[in-house]
Write an enzyme that holds these catalytic residues in place. Structure first.
Site, PDB file in Angstrom:
ATOM      1  N   LYS A   1     -25.402  24.808 -19.743  1.00  0.00           N
ATOM      2  CA  LYS A   1     -26.524  25.429 -20.462  1.00  0.00           C
ATOM      3  C   LYS A   1     -26.370  26.948 -20.449  1.00  0.00           C
ATOM      4  O   LYS A   1     -25.573  27.477 -21.208  1.00  0.00           O
ATOM      5  CB  LYS A   1     -27.849  24.991 -19.833  1.00  0.00           C
ATOM      6  CG  LYS A   1     -28.131  23.536 -20.194  1.00  0.00           C
ATOM      7  CD  LYS A   1     -29.241  22.936 -19.372  1.00  0.00           C
ATOM      8  CE  LYS A   1     -29.419  21.485 -19.729  1.00  0.00           C
ATOM      9  NZ  LYS A   1     -29.085  20.572 -18.660  1.00  0.00           N
TER      10      LYS A   1
ATOM     11  N   ASN B   1     -28.956  14.920 -10.364  1.00  0.00           N
ATOM     12  CA  ASN B   1     -28.999  15.757 -11.559  1.00  0.00           C
ATOM     13  C   ASN B   1     -28.493  15.014 -12.803  1.00  0.00           C
ATOM     14  O   ASN B   1     -28.165  15.652 -13.803  1.00  0.00           O
ATOM     15  CB  ASN B   1     -28.166  17.018 -11.346  1.00  0.00           C
ATOM     16  CG  ASN B   1     -28.638  17.788 -10.129  1.00  0.00           C
ATOM     17  OD1 ASN B   1     -27.915  17.904  -9.150  1.00  0.00           O
ATOM     18  ND2 ASN B   1     -29.867  18.260 -10.171  1.00  0.00           N
TER      19      ASN B   1
ATOM     20  N   ILE C   1     -26.918  15.214 -18.183  1.00  0.00           N
ATOM     21  CA  ILE C   1     -26.534  15.965 -16.990  1.00  0.00           C
ATOM     22  C   ILE C   1     -27.295  17.274 -16.946  1.00  0.00           C
ATOM     23  O   ILE C   1     -27.378  17.977 -17.954  1.00  0.00           O
ATOM     24  CB  ILE C   1     -25.022  16.256 -16.984  1.00  0.00           C
ATOM     25  CG1 ILE C   1     -24.239  14.948 -17.058  1.00  0.00           C
ATOM     26  CG2 ILE C   1     -24.626  17.024 -15.736  1.00  0.00           C
ATOM     27  CD1 ILE C   1     -22.784  15.129 -17.330  1.00  0.00           C
ATOM     28  N   CYS C   2     -27.843  17.572 -15.778  1.00  0.00           N
ATOM     29  CA  CYS C   2     -28.533  18.859 -15.606  1.00  0.00           C
ATOM     30  C   CYS C   2     -27.606  19.778 -14.828  1.00  0.00           C
ATOM     31  O   CYS C   2     -27.484  19.679 -13.618  1.00  0.00           O
ATOM     32  CB  CYS C   2     -29.848  18.663 -14.854  1.00  0.00           C
ATOM     33  SG  CYS C   2     -30.683  20.215 -14.517  1.00  0.00           S
ATOM     34  N   LEU C   3     -26.919  20.633 -15.546  1.00  0.00           N
ATOM     35  CA  LEU C   3     -25.962  21.537 -14.901  1.00  0.00           C
ATOM     36  C   LEU C   3     -26.028  22.865 -15.639  1.00  0.00           C
ATOM     37  O   LEU C   3     -25.912  22.906 -16.868  1.00  0.00           O
ATOM     38  CB  LEU C   3     -24.556  20.932 -14.984  1.00  0.00           C
ATOM     39  CG  LEU C   3     -23.422  21.730 -14.358  1.00  0.00           C
ATOM     40  CD1 LEU C   3     -23.658  21.945 -12.884  1.00  0.00           C
ATOM     41  CD2 LEU C   3     -22.095  21.015 -14.567  1.00  0.00           C
TER      42      LEU C   3
END
Lengths: 610, 161
Positions: B99, B85, B93-95
């Site tokens: 978001k 991620n 960062i994909c969290l």
């Protein structure tokens, strides 16, 4: 023989395709057929000047009738030379009283292949049959009967007991018009020299050797403007349109029903709106203004400290600022409230003090009696003891800071929480519980949302039922079953369970954090006061034991303790299932998956400790 | 606006103060890049113990928006990070926490803790690093872990304290 058969078939068809060619007008005129011209039957012949000869126009519907109408493939207008069909001379139907001897017969027509319209009196059914059979051999375009005096027709009305099985349409003219026409027909039967007004015609320049004949034009109404095929197509299209319309209507009704039921369930609080992922839901200002605002009262830290020693150890430095306020709070609670009397009078002068009625009553009445009651509900209503605003991290100042309490009983600075709820989210910052009132549907429900909600519900139900199945079918059996049904499906199930667990654990973590969070890495400090907690439990078990009960009871249901407990219970259940799935993994020898699951659990558990 | 920025600065100072008084075990350091600019922080993130990330320390860049407690900070890895991620080039960062799931109650420090948690609970279904996610998805945990170890050894080891 053969011809007769064809005619029958055609007439049969004609009767089946019931397409009426009802007449709307009859037009009789005299035309001149040059004697020298034999040949082209399609040639237009000049009409004889009407002032010099005969012309008749019948358009009044009372004067004629359509006895039998032909299918309109022959066109909407029937034209032809008028004549009387030949019947055997000894036939009684051919009475000279009605049909003059010199009437226009077939032989009197100059050409064989001209279009003809037969004309005869309607005496009896037998007579008309004789006439019509004769006419059929002459290839007529239409047949016109006219009525005769009753003395001649034996008092019967032959118009209705006749079955017309011929290819041509049959019309009926009133006798008052028909008989003179018959006489005219007798007039125009020879050549021009025999015609009634012969001298005038000659002066008008007509050749006496030419033939003058009565020409009939029957205009029919196009009651059926479209041929059969078009009608059929139209019917098909109409049926299709109807089906489409009906199904669309049905679909819309269904969707409307679904939308309404979703709205109802949202209003009942059965649907997690945030879980639907319908974008950002915010709290409208009018709801925001309804959340109570009151002056912060510090918790009695002396009571908490013995109750929660580990929690108190950490926040102690943070509460340095509130230390001076500890002494009045050190007394038991009722006294604390009484001790608030003097400051409450100057609280009333603070400008930011709008909605809560409790506080406004405090301002209007004498402080000595009412202040304890006024402050008590808000004070007791609070489920947690927060010492700082979680958004700006500033400490609340005892009896000075104005705080806003959300339905979940968390308190914030109004200036911190208001913009957040208005622009960012409808959930409490700390516990993620929705701040919207129960029956409120903040979004426009579209079919897409309905579909998503249904899908999610179905997935949830399926996962629940599989969990149940697994629960029932015991460890070893389950493992065998799993091994049979294949690893991929099983893995998928486990992953789904995991995700669900994650979801629940996250929620649990937050709620747990809000229950007994203290110090550590957290940025905000608050803990549940021991006394209050126990009091709440007491209230839940049905016993209420303090003054100001009505307000308390009104506040209690909002405490959410029950809901949170439910949540934890569900999470525990899921975790139990997960443990079982790990066991099943082991049974299957799927160590990798097992390590992954257990690791995930461990880490998540660790993260909860923060 | 000035009132908002004042409250933002007050919160950031509080956070800074707290991060100095209480050491977050997930971090080696956490401070503003420059004392004059409170809106740009950096931190050293420790790899989770008992995981292939153990022993690594990653430099993390934290940019704080003007409406900070309401909106999440933008956090990127500066040191190369191999994680399903995390974008390997940009460090993005994909969290969901950074978001949609952001809450104003999170601090920079607790967010960093969440990111450390993300290291060991990757979500290969929404990958930014497709290769690592593919390894995980195909069930090749051994391959994935050794890949991670290599990256830790190659890039994140030098920060070891």
């Amino acid at each position: 023989m053969f011809r007769y058969g064809t005619a029958n078939i055609i007439s049969y068809n004609a009767t089946f395709i019931v397409i009426s060619a009802a007449a709307i007008s009859f037009n009789f005129s005299v035309i001149v057929i040059p004697a020298s011209l034999y040949g082209d039957p399609n040639l237009e012949f000049p009409t004889l000047n009407q002032t010099l000869s005969f012309a008749l126009e019948i358009s009044s519907p009372n004067d004629f009738d359509t006895l039998y109408s032909q299918d309109s493939s022959r066109g909407n207008t029937f034209k032809g030379l008028l004549y009387v069909p030949d019947i055997p001379p000894d036939n009684p139907c051919d009475t000279p009283a009605l049909v003059p001897r010199n009437v226009t017969r077939k032989d009197d027509l100059p050409m064989d292949d001209l279009k003809l319209i037969a004309y005869a009196p309607l005496i009896t059914p037998e007579c008309s049959r004789v006439y019509m059979e004769s006419a059929e051999n002459d290839n007529v375009a239409a047949f016109i009967f006219y009525g005769v005096p009753e003395t001649l027709s034996n008092g019967t009305d032959p118009r209705h007991d006749e079955s017309y099985q011929y290819e041509y349409p049959v019309y009926y003219l009133d006798g008052a018009i028909g008989q003179p026409l018959m006489n005219k027909l007798a007039e125009y039967s020879g050549n021009m020299s025999e015609v009634h007004n012969e001298a005038n015609l000659q002066t008008a320049g007509y050749d006496l050797r030419d033939f003058a004949r009565i020409y009939a034009v029957i205009s029919t109404r196009s009651t059926n403007p479209m041929p059969g095929l078009w009608l059929f197509l139209l019917v098909v299209v109409a049926v299709l349109l109807f089906i489409i319309g009906a199904s669309s209507l049905l679909m819309h009704l269904c969707q409307f029903h679904y939308r309404r039921s979703l709205r109802r369930r949202i209003a009942n609080g059965e649907v997690d709106l945030e879980g639907l992922g319908v974008g950002r839901i915010t709290v409208p200002r009018e709801f925001l203004a309804k959340f109570p605002v009151y002056v912060y009262i510090a918790e009695t830290s002396s009571i908490q400290e013995p109750r929660a020693p580990p929690a108190a150890a950490l926040p102690a430095p943070m509460e340095g600022s509130s230390e001076p306020k500890a002494p009045p709070a050190a007394e038991p609670e009722p006294e604390v409230e009484v001790s608030e009397q003097p400051p409450s009078s100057d609280l009333s002068s603070s400008p930011t003090q709008p909605p809560p009625t409790v506080t406004t009553t405090a301002t209007t009445t004498t402080p000595a009696r009412t202040t304890p009651i006024a402050v008590a509900p808000t004070h007791l209503g609070r489920g947690y003891s927060q010492t700082a605003c979680p958004i700006c991290l500033d400490d609340f100042i005892h009896q000075e800071t104005t705080v806003r309490e959300l339905p979940c009983l968390h308190v914030f600075h109004p200036e911190c929480i208001d913009p957040y709820l208005e622009t960012q989210s409808s959930l409490c910052v700390l516990c993620k519980q929705s701040c919207l009132p129960k029956g409120y549907v903040p979004i426009r429900l579209t079919n897409a949302i309905v579909r998503r909600e249904r899908l999610m519900r179905r997935v949830r139900e399926r996962s629940r039922s599989t969990a149940h199945d697994r629960h029932r079918s015991g460890g070893a059996d389950g493992a065998v079953e799993m091994a049979e049904s294949g690893g991929a499906l099983f893995r998928w199930r486990v992953r789904r369970l995991r995700r669900q667990e994650q979801d629940l654990m996250g929620r649990e973590a937050l709620s747990r954090a809000s229950l007994r969070r203290s110090g550590g890495a957290g940025a905000f400090e608050y803990r549940r006061s021991g006394t209050q907690g126990s009091r709440m439990q007491a209230a839940q078990s049905g016993r209420s034991h303090r003054g100001g009960e009505p307000v308390e009871d009104a506040v209690r249901p909002r405490s959410l303790a029950v809901m949170r407990d439910n949540d934890v219970a569900t999470a525990r259940e899921i975790r139990k299932h997960l443990a079982k799935s790990v066991a099943e993994c082991l049974a299957l020898g799927d160590t990798m998956l097992q390590t992954r699951i257990s690791k995930g659990r461990k880490i998540r558990l660790r993260s909860l400790r923060y | 606006m000035s009132a908002a920025s004042a409250s933002l600065n007050r919160r950031l100072i509080q956070e800074l103060h707290k991060s100095r008084t209480e050491q977050n075990p997930a971090l080696t350091y956490l401070e503003p890049l420059d004392d004059s600019d409170l809106h740009h922080w950096h931190a050293g993130l420790r790899g989770t113990p008992d995981s292939p990330y153990e022993g690594g320390v990653w430099d993390v860049d934290i940019v704080i928006p003007d409406n900070y407690p309401l909106a999440p900070p933008t956090i990127t890895f500066k040191t190369k990070m191999c994680h399903p991620n995390v974008h390997i080039e940009s460090g993005e960062i994909c969290l969901d926490l950074l978001k949609a799931e952001w809450s104003a109650a999170y601090t920079i420090s607790s967010t960093m803790t969440a990111i450390q948690t993300l290291l060991t609970s990757p979500e290969p279904d929404s990958p930014l690093n497709v290769d690592a996610a593919a390894l995980l998805r195909s069930g090749d945990t051994v391959g994935y872990e050794s890949l991670v170890r290599y990256y830790v050894w190659r890039y994140a080891q030098k920060h070891e304290i």
